[in-house]
Design a protein around this motif. Sequence first.
Motif, mmCIF file in Angstrom:
data_model
loop_
_atom_site.group_PDB
_atom_site.id
_atom_site.type_symbol
_atom_site.label_atom_id
_atom_site.label_comp_id
_atom_site.label_asym_id
_atom_site.label_seq_id
_atom_site.Cartn_x
_atom_site.Cartn_y
_atom_site.Cartn_z
ATOM 1 N N ARG A 174 0.848 -1.195 0.000
ATOM 2 C CA ARG A 174 0.000 0.000 0.000
ATOM 3 C C ARG A 174 0.887 1.249 0.000
ATOM 4 N NH1 ARG A 174 -5.740 -0.695 2.856
ATOM 5 N NH2 ARG A 174 -6.199 -2.785 2.119
ATOM 6 N N VAL A 175 0.480 2.214 -0.801
ATOM 7 C CA VAL A 175 1.217 3.470 -0.878
ATOM 8 C C VAL A 175 0.223 4.628 -0.765
ATOM 9 C CG1 VAL A 175 3.096 2.538 -2.276
ATOM 10 C CG2 VAL A 175 1.059 3.453 -3.405
ATOM 11 N N GLU A 223 -4.357 5.571 0.953
ATOM 12 C CA GLU A 223 -3.293 4.600 1.210
ATOM 13 C C GLU A 223 -3.867 3.244 0.807
ATOM 14 O OE1 GLU A 223 -0.187 3.138 4.700
ATOM 15 O OE2 GLU A 223 -1.651 4.715 5.099
ATOM 16 N N PHE A 224 -3.453 2.793 -0.366
ATOM 17 C CA PHE A 224 -4.110 1.623 -0.948
ATOM 18 C C PHE A 224 -3.171 0.973 -1.952
ATOM 19 C CE2 PHE A 224 -7.634 -0.637 -3.079
ATOM 20 C CZ PHE A 224 -8.413 -0.963 -1.968
ATOM 21 N N ARG A 240 -3.887 -2.027 -8.388
ATOM 22 C CA ARG A 240 -5.202 -2.677 -8.506
ATOM 23 C C ARG A 240 -6.322 -1.650 -8.618
ATOM 24 N NH1 ARG A 240 -4.130 -7.453 -4.184
ATOM 25 N NH2 ARG A 240 -3.080 -8.888 -5.602
ATOM 26 N N LEU A 241 -6.192 -0.547 -7.880
ATOM 27 C CA LEU A 241 -7.219 0.485 -7.968
ATOM 28 C C LEU A 241 -7.252 1.084 -9.379
ATOM 29 C CD1 LEU A 241 -9.267 1.949 -6.025
ATOM 30 C CD2 LEU A 241 -7.642 3.836 -6.049
ATOM 31 N N GLU A 242 -6.076 1.311 -9.949
ATOM 32 C CA GLU A 242 -6.018 1.849 -11.314
ATOM 33 C C GLU A 242 -6.569 0.843 -12.321
ATOM 34 O OE1 GLU A 242 -1.968 2.999 -11.897
ATOM 35 O OE2 GLU A 242 -2.207 4.929 -10.860
ATOM 36 N N LYS A 291 -11.479 -0.234 3.683
ATOM 37 C CA LYS A 291 -10.232 0.490 3.866
ATOM 38 C C LYS A 291 -9.152 -0.375 4.490
ATOM 39 C CE LYS A 291 -12.215 5.137 4.079
ATOM 40 N NZ LYS A 291 -12.374 6.371 4.843
ATOM 41 N N ASN A 292 -9.532 -1.204 5.461
ATOM 42 C CA ASN A 292 -8.542 -2.049 6.153
ATOM 43 C C ASN A 292 -8.935 -3.497 5.988
ATOM 44 O OD1 ASN A 292 -7.012 0.147 7.338
ATOM 45 N ND2 ASN A 292 -8.788 0.479 8.646
#
Length: 354
Positions: A209-210, A243-244, A248-250, A352-353
Motif C-alpha cells: 500500500r502506498v 493509502e491503498f 489494482r485500484l487503477e 479500507k482495512n
Amino acid sequence: MHSLLKRQIRKYLPDELKAHPEMESFLEAIGKSYENFDDKFSMLHRASTISSDELFEANKKLQREALQQKNILVSLEKAIASLRENLNDEQEFDFDIQNEFNAEHLASYISNLASKVSNMTLEKDKLVAHLENQNESLNNYAHMVSHDLRSPIRNISALMNWIMEDEKDNFSQTSKDNCSLVSENLIKMDKLVTGILNHATMGETKEHRVLFSLEESLRDIEKTIYVPENVTFKYANDLPKMEFERERLEQLFMNLFLNAITATEHLENGVIEIGYEPDDTYWKFSVSDNGKGIPTNHQEGIFQMFKKLETTNNATGIGLAIVKKITVLYEGSVWLESEENVGTTFFITLKKNT
C-alpha cells in the motif's frame, strides 16, 4: 440464687427442713444449676445465631450456583439446537434439558453431535485441499495458455504487418481491408488472453500500500487510454488521498473508464463523471456516463466473464468481471443503476482495512 426463688422454695419446705444446717448448701447448689442453665442457654442461643448466618450465606451461595447451572443448561440447549439445525440432525432428544437433567444422556448426545462436526471438518478440509489443487491447476493452465497463445498471436501480427508493408502496392483495396481486419482480430485476441490471465491471477500477489492522490492517479489513466475528443471526464472536487494498492485500484478504474468511453463515444458531448462519498469503513466511489445505458434484462449478468452487450467493438467481456473480482478481494461490492439512452452509474465500495 435469686432471693424470690429461695423464698418460694422455703415456703413449701417442712419446718424441720427449713432450719436444717445443710439447707443453705442445698439452695446454693440449686442456684448454681440455674446459673449453668443460663450459661448453656446463652451458648445455645449464640450457636443458633451463628448457624443461622452460615445457613443464610450457604443458601445465597446455592442460589447463585443454581442460577449459574440454569444459565449453563440454557446455553447447552441453544448450542444443541444450533448444532442440530446446521447438521440437519433428526435424532430425537427426548427430554427437556431445563426441567429434566440427565447428564449421561446429554453427554452422549453432545458426543454424537461433536463426532458429526469432526467428520464435517474432515470433509471440509478435503474439499479445501481439492479446491486449492484445482485453483493451482487452473492458474498454471491460464499461465500456460497465455504464454502459448500470446507468442503465435504476436508472431502472426508481426508477419501481417510485414506483408502489408512489402505488398501494399500489389494488394487490392479489398485485400488491404481484409489484412487490416486480421490485424484487428489479432489485437483483440491478445487483449482477451491478457484479460483472462489478469482475472485468473488476481489476488495471487500482495501489493504494498502506498499513499497517493486519487485524482492524480485517475488523470494518469485518462492519459494512457484513448479518449475521443467528444468525451469529457469530470472529477469530484473532494477526491481523497488514499493509502491503498494503487495498481489494482487503477486497474479497476481503467476498466470502468473504458466501459464508459464505449458507451459515450457516439455522442456529440459524452460526459464521464467520477464521484466520491466519505465513509469511515469503506472507500465509496461512482463512475457515471450519459451514454447508451444497459437494458434491464442484461444488468444482472453484466459482471460475468465474457458478458458483453455488443460484438462490434474490441471489448473482451472481461473488464467488468475484473472490476467485480477486485471489489470482492477488498470485501466491497459493485452495482449499477442504468436507463437506456440516459446513462449508467457504477457504484463501488472497497474496505479500507483488509
